[in-house]
Motif scaffolding. Sequence first.
Motif: not given
Length: 374
Positions: A151-154, A197-200
């Motif tokens: 995950a990548v978040q922020g 947060e926005d994230g993937f």
Amino acid sequence: MTATSQPSTTPLHDVHAELGASFTEFAGWSMPVRYSSDLAEHRAVREAAGQFDLSHMGEIEVSGPEAAQAMDYALVGTLSAVAVGRARYTMLCDVDGGVLDDLVVYRLAEERYLVVANAGNAALVFDALRERSEKFDATVTDLSARTALVAVQGPASAAVVAEATGAELDGLRYYASMRATVAGHEVLLARTGYTGEDGFELFVDTGDGPTAAVDTWRRLAEVGASHGLVPAGLACRDTLRLEAGMPLYGNELTPERTPFHANLGRIVKFDKPGDFVGRSALERVGEPDVVLVGLRGEGRRAPRHGYRVLDGDREVGEVTSGALSPTLGYPIAMAYVARDVAEPGTTLSVDVRGRAATVDVVSLPFYKRPSTKG
């Protein structure tokens, strides 16, 4: 896991060790709890981006001509109404309406769903879906052992993921997914997360070994370096989700509580066709005697899981999660309390190690990310 067995490790374990991570055992897995400090990692996610290994989560595929009907029967939501390429938050309940797990379900094709379960419940969810699908023309397959999840978040996550994948992300809505490529490996890329947060989240097939997961992690880290991306562990993930008012299974969600107790009755769809497991019990819940609320404290002493909530001398509830909020600077908690003291603005107290700490009931979430275009 037996008393003598070792916790499982993710395909990225050696990468975390190289990065100097501190590890903890969580749901039978050896997981990075932090790399530098909980506060630094938490702030990075709020201000730039954090990179998480979530490969301990369970991934279960339900496929076949009657996959949609099987999902509608097994879960409380109307999964047959989810469009291909979209996802939905839902729950697996028992016949008494208690929550067995909360799930994110992706519809990958007309006859194919991907169910993401919490790590500690993955086997339970697989067994329940398989049992509940027996009367349907559907196949349930556990993909957990061959799937890594990064995950990548922020706020900088879109820039990082767009550069790493070369994909156009402006049209990828929240709770939607698409196929993408990272470091030469195809991934399922979803705009989802658990931080507020926005994230993937990137699902990587590790059937041929850990290389694809390692390459994906390293490529994201390489691209993210110029965007403030840092590796982030389980400790900050917990404070991030708490600030965002997101429930954690085993704390806010348990078999003893229904979705209605957790103020999540909206995800229970009584208007869908046919029966579903737990329907009769959930229809009888009405207004629960206890409900989940947010609590805002003062000073630096944070209420913790299991602490008693008091209205004067009367015990009215129990804290399910609590921490000193890194973003807000004051203690926050979620708690189940009696309905008659659940109104925002009500002043209560929490027994914090023998001392009464004043708290106010507040609406959830505690934190909402600033509005951004799109």
